[in-house]
Design a protein around this motif. Structure first.
Motif, mmCIF file in Angstrom:
data_model
loop_
_atom_site.group_PDB
_atom_site.id
_atom_site.type_symbol
_atom_site.label_atom_id
_atom_site.label_comp_id
_atom_site.label_asym_id
_atom_site.label_seq_id
_atom_site.Cartn_x
_atom_site.Cartn_y
_atom_site.Cartn_z
ATOM 1 N N LEU A 234 0.824 -1.209 0.000
ATOM 2 C CA LEU A 234 0.000 0.000 0.000
ATOM 3 C C LEU A 234 0.859 1.261 0.000
ATOM 4 C CD1 LEU A 234 -2.763 -1.026 2.567
ATOM 5 C CD2 LEU A 234 -3.141 -0.491 0.162
ATOM 6 N N LEU A 235 1.895 1.277 0.835
ATOM 7 C CA LEU A 235 2.776 2.452 0.911
ATOM 8 C C LEU A 235 3.543 2.646 -0.387
ATOM 9 C CD1 LEU A 235 4.129 2.100 4.566
ATOM 10 C CD2 LEU A 235 2.355 3.643 3.742
ATOM 11 N N ASN A 236 3.908 1.545 -1.035
ATOM 12 C CA ASN A 236 4.591 1.650 -2.332
ATOM 13 C C ASN A 236 3.683 2.303 -3.373
ATOM 14 O OD1 ASN A 236 6.970 0.528 -1.416
ATOM 15 N ND2 ASN A 236 6.491 -1.541 -2.117
ATOM 16 N N ARG A 237 2.389 2.002 -3.303
ATOM 17 C CA ARG A 237 1.443 2.637 -4.228
ATOM 18 C C ARG A 237 1.405 4.139 -4.023
ATOM 19 N NH1 ARG A 237 -4.252 -0.263 -3.808
ATOM 20 N NH2 ARG A 237 -4.744 1.300 -5.416
ATOM 21 N N LEU A 238 1.672 4.567 -2.803
ATOM 22 C CA LEU A 238 1.717 5.991 -2.487
ATOM 23 C C LEU A 238 3.117 6.576 -2.634
ATOM 24 C CD1 LEU A 238 -0.547 6.014 0.692
ATOM 25 C CD2 LEU A 238 -1.095 7.058 -1.492
ATOM 26 N N ASP A 239 4.068 5.725 -3.043
ATOM 27 C CA ASP A 239 5.461 6.143 -3.207
ATOM 28 C C ASP A 239 6.037 6.671 -1.894
ATOM 29 O OD1 ASP A 239 7.798 6.397 -4.680
ATOM 30 O OD2 ASP A 239 7.367 8.460 -5.264
ATOM 31 N N VAL A 240 5.732 5.943 -0.810
ATOM 32 C CA VAL A 240 6.210 6.322 0.521
ATOM 33 C C VAL A 240 7.114 5.218 1.051
ATOM 34 C CG1 VAL A 240 5.537 6.842 2.889
ATOM 35 C CG2 VAL A 240 4.134 7.649 0.993
ATOM 36 N N ASP A 241 8.306 5.602 1.456
ATOM 37 C CA ASP A 241 9.283 4.631 1.955
ATOM 38 C C ASP A 241 9.321 4.687 3.478
ATOM 39 O OD1 ASP A 241 11.291 2.787 2.194
ATOM 40 O OD2 ASP A 241 12.916 4.158 1.643
ATOM 41 N N LEU A 242 8.394 3.949 4.107
ATOM 42 C CA LEU A 242 8.340 3.868 5.558
ATOM 43 C C LEU A 242 8.248 2.404 5.967
ATOM 44 C CD1 LEU A 242 5.763 6.665 6.495
ATOM 45 C CD2 LEU A 242 8.216 6.712 6.936
ATOM 46 N N HIS A 243 8.835 2.085 7.107
ATOM 47 C CA HIS A 243 8.741 0.705 7.598
ATOM 48 C C HIS A 243 7.371 0.521 8.258
ATOM 49 C CE1 HIS A 243 9.586 -3.017 9.760
ATOM 50 N NE2 HIS A 243 10.646 -3.160 8.972
ATOM 51 N N PRO A 244 6.672 -0.575 7.978
ATOM 52 C CA PRO A 244 5.319 -0.774 8.525
ATOM 53 C C PRO A 244 5.278 -0.839 10.047
ATOM 54 C CG PRO A 244 6.135 -2.790 7.475
ATOM 55 C CD PRO A 244 7.071 -1.685 7.092
ATOM 56 N N ASP A 245 6.419 -1.131 10.707
ATOM 57 C CA ASP A 245 6.458 -1.186 12.164
ATOM 58 C C ASP A 245 6.652 0.188 12.809
ATOM 59 O OD1 ASP A 245 5.982 -3.870 12.645
ATOM 60 O OD2 ASP A 245 8.084 -4.429 12.370
ATOM 61 N N THR A 246 6.847 1.216 11.986
ATOM 62 C CA THR A 246 7.050 2.557 12.531
ATOM 63 C C THR A 246 5.826 3.016 13.317
ATOM 64 O OG1 THR A 246 8.458 3.141 10.645
ATOM 65 C CG2 THR A 246 7.593 4.958 11.970
ATOM 66 N N GLU A 247 6.051 3.523 14.519
ATOM 67 C CA GLU A 247 4.949 4.014 15.339
ATOM 68 C C GLU A 247 4.435 5.323 14.751
ATOM 69 O OE1 GLU A 247 4.942 5.513 19.785
ATOM 70 O OE2 GLU A 247 5.137 3.323 19.749
ATOM 71 N N VAL A 248 3.119 5.431 14.569
ATOM 72 C CA VAL A 248 2.528 6.601 13.925
ATOM 73 C C VAL A 248 2.859 7.885 14.681
ATOM 74 C CG1 VAL A 248 0.317 7.711 13.434
ATOM 75 C CG2 VAL A 248 0.691 5.350 12.743
ATOM 76 N N GLY A 249 2.921 7.818 16.003
ATOM 77 C CA GLY A 249 3.224 9.009 16.791
ATOM 78 C C GLY A 249 4.582 9.616 16.498
ATOM 79 N N GLU A 250 5.477 8.855 15.860
ATOM 80 C CA GLU A 250 6.807 9.358 15.518
ATOM 81 C C GLU A 250 6.818 10.092 14.180
ATOM 82 O OE1 GLU A 250 9.365 5.981 15.493
ATOM 83 O OE2 GLU A 250 9.086 5.507 17.619
#
Length: 496
Positions: A119-135
Motif C-alpha cells: 500500500l505504501l509503495n502505491r503511495l510512493d512512501v518509503d516507511l517501515h510498517p512497524d514505525t509508530e505513527v506518533g513518531e
C-alpha cells in the motif's frame, strides 16, 4: 444522496441537499467553512444519522440512516480532515485495525506488514510498517490515512482536504494515485478549498452554501471566478504577489545562529527583522515545523543560540515564549492549537484572561464582549459560543486558533500552515492580516505548503533541507508559484 436534511440541536446544517458521484469520476465538493460538506460526507460514511432523505451506494438504496458497517460493506471509504489514527500503534496496526490478518488464533504480523508495504509503495512512501505513527510528521499521518482507506477496497473514496499537510511532490504522487483509482472505476469525492487542485484532478464540482445546493457543473463549463463567488457569496480577488516593500526598520527581531535541537534541527541560521514576513520554505520533513517548536520553547535546543531584540533568548517552555510576546499558530490545530473538548468561548479567551479581569476577578461581560468581537471579526460560524470546539468544521476551528492570538499584539508571529482547511475568502483575510502585522512593525515567520500563499505575503525566503538552512532568497524576481518552486530547488542543489 437525495434530499438530505440534517440538524444539530435544532440548527439546520443540511437543507434538502442532493449529491452524486459516478464510477470513474472525481467529483469536487466545495463550499465555505460550515457549508455542510463534511457533515454530508459523514452521513454517507455512517458517522452521522440523517433526519430525512435517501442514500444509494453502488445500487443499494438505504431509506434511512446508513450505519458505518453498512457503508463500509457497500464500498465507502473516507479520509477525514481530522485524523483517526492511534499514535501509539504502528502504521500496519492502524491500517489493519478492525480487519487484522490472523494465522490461526494469532495475529499474522508478517502478512500485515507485507500488505502495508504494498500500500505504501502505491503511495510512493518509503516507511517501515512497524514505525509508530506518533513518531511521524503530520503529512505522513495523512498518507497513512489514505493507505488505510485503500486497504478497505473502497468503491467510493471520500478525500476531505487530503493535501492539507502534503508537499507539492507528495500532492502530485497522490494525484497519480487518484487517476489510477479513477481508471479502475472508483468514484472519488474530493473536498478541497484549493482551486488549482480542483482544476487539476476533478471532472465535476458541486458547491454547497449555507447547507443548500448552490450549483453542480462540469469543471470545463465554469470559471474560477464563478466558483469563488459561489463559495464566498461574492467576487473576490485571487492571490497575487504583495507589492515590494522596504522593512519598517533594520532592527533584527529574531536571530537564530547555528541552531541544533533534540528533534532534528541540525544547523539553522536565520533572521527576522521587524516589519517583514520571512517565508520558511522547504519540503515536508525539511525541519520547518521543528524550528518553530524550538523558538516557541517546545523542543530543547542542544547547541547554537537565539536572540530576541538583541538579547539572549532560550525558552524552556511555551509560557516563556508567550511572555516574550511570541505567538504560534501550530501545524496541527487539533493536537497543539485547540482544547477540542472545551467551548469556543474558552478557546478564544484562554490567551487573554488578563484583559477580562476586574478587581482580581474575571468579568463575564468582558469575556462575552471579547469573544463576540472575535467571532464576528473572523466570521467564525457558530450559533452558541458555549459549543465545544470539536463540533465545528475544520476551517472554523482554524479561525479560532488564529483569532485567539491576534489580540495579544505579539512582536513575533509564527504561522505554520495557517490557512489549512479554510475557504478561499477567509484565506484572503488571513493573508491580509499577515501583511498588516508586518506593516505594524511586527515580525512574521510564515510556513505554507501552498507556495502561492508565500509569494502573496513574503518579503524574503529562507530555504530548509534535512534540518538545515541551505539558502536565502529575496522576493524580487519571484512573481509566482513556479518561480518560487524553481528557486527552492536551485537553493537545495547549490547546497548539497
Amino acid at each position: 444522496m437525495s434530499h438530505i436534511r440534517k440538524s444539530f440541536s435544532g440548527i439546520t446544517v443540511l437543507d434538502d441537499v442532493s449529491f452524486e458521484v459516478k464510477s470513474g469520476e472525481v467529483h469536487a465538493l466545495a463550499g465555505g467553512n460550515g457549508a455542510g460538506k463534511s457533515t454530508l460526507m459523514k452521513i454517507l460514511q455512517g458517522v452521522y444519522s440523517l433526519d430525512s432523505g435517501q442514500v444509494t451506494i453502488c445500487g443499494t438504496t438505504f431509506n434511512g440512516s446508513v450505519s458505518i458497517a453498512e457503508a463500509r460493506q457497500a464500498g465507502v471509504g473516507m479520509v477525514f480532515q481530522e485524523f483517526s489514527l492511534v499514535p501509539t500503534m504502528s502504521i500496519a496496526q492502524n491500517i489493519f485495525m478492525g480487519s487484522e490478518k490472523l494465522q490461526g488464533v494469532f495475529l499474522d504480523k508478517q502478512a500485515m506488514n507485507r500488505a502495508t508495504v504494498q500500500l505504501l509503495n502505491r503511495l510512493d512512501v518509503d516507511l517501515h510498517p512497524d514505525t509508530e505513527v506518533g513518531e511521524l510528521s503530520t503529512g505522513y499521518w495523512q498518507l497513512t490515512e489514505i493507505a488505510k482507506a485503500l486497504h478497505a477496497n473502497a468503491r467510493v473514496l471520500i478525500l476531505d482536504e487530503p493535501t492539507a499537510s502534503l508537499s507539492a511532490t507528495e500532492t502530485q504522487t497522490l494525484f497519480d494515485l487518484i487517476r489510477n483509482l479513477k481508471s479502475q472505476g472508483i468514484g472519488i469525492i474530493y473536498i478541497s478549498h484549493r482551486m488549482d487542485e480542483i482544476r487539476q484532478i476533478a471532472d465535476r464540482i458541486t458547491i454547497l452554501r449555507n447547507g443548500r445546493n448552490y450549483l453542480t457543473s462540469d469543471l470545463d463549463s465554469i470559471s474560477d471566478e464563478e466558483i469563488i463567488a459561489g463559495i464566498v457569496g461574492h467576487q473576490t480577488d485571487n492571490l497575487s504577489k504583495r507589492e515590494s516593500r522596504v522593512c519598517l526598520n533594520d532592527e533584527v527581531l529574531l536571530k537564530l545562529d547555528h541552531l541544533h535541537t533534540e528533534n532534528g534541527v541540525e544547523n539553522v541560521s536565520l533572521e527576522v527583522h521587524r516589519g517583514e514576513v520571512v517565508g520558511l520554505a522547504g519540503l515536508m520533513g525539511s525541519g520547518r515545523t521543528e524550528v518553530t517548536r524550538a523558538i516557541f520553547g517546545v523542543d530543547r535546543v542542544t547547541s547554537g543560540s537565539m536572540t530576541l531584540s538583541g538579547k539572549t533568548y532560550s525558552p524552556k517552555r511555551p509560557q516563556e515564549a508567550i511572555a516574550n510576546n511570541i505567538s504560534l499558530v501550530p501545524e496541527d490545530r487539533r493536537e497543539q492549537g485547540l482544547f477540542t473538548g472545551h467551548s469556543v468561548c474558552d478557546n478564544l479567551v484562554i490567551t487573554r484572561y488578563d484583559e477580562c479581569e476586574r478587581a482580581g476577578l474575571l468579568s463575564n461581560k468582558s469575556i462575552e464582549t471579547l469573544v463576540d468581537n472575535l467571532v464576528k471579526g473572523f466570521s467564525i460560524k457558530v450559533d452558541d459560543t458555549k459549543t465545544e470546539a470539536y463540533r465545528l468544521s475544520g476551517g472554523n476551528q482554524q479561525k479560532i486558533v488564529i483569532a485567539k492570538w491576534l489580540g495579544k499584539d505579539p512582536d513575533l508571529f509564527i504561522m505554520d500552515e495557517p490557512t489549512a482547511g479554510i475557504d478561499i475568502g477567509t484565506k484572503r483575510e488571513v493573508l491580509d492580516q499577515v501583511a498588516k502585522l508586518a506593516e505594524q512593525g511586527k515580525g512574521v515567520l510564515f510556513i505554507s505548503s501552498e507556495l502561492s500563499e508565500m509569494v502573496a505575503v513574503c518579503d524574503r525566503y529562507v530555504v530548509m533541507k534535512h534540518g538545515r538552512t541551505v539558502g536565502e532568497l529575496p522576493a524580487e524576481g519571484i512573481n509566482n508559484e513556479a518561480d518560487l518552486q524553481l528557486a527552492i530547488q536551485h537553493s537545495g542543489t547549490l547546497n548539497k
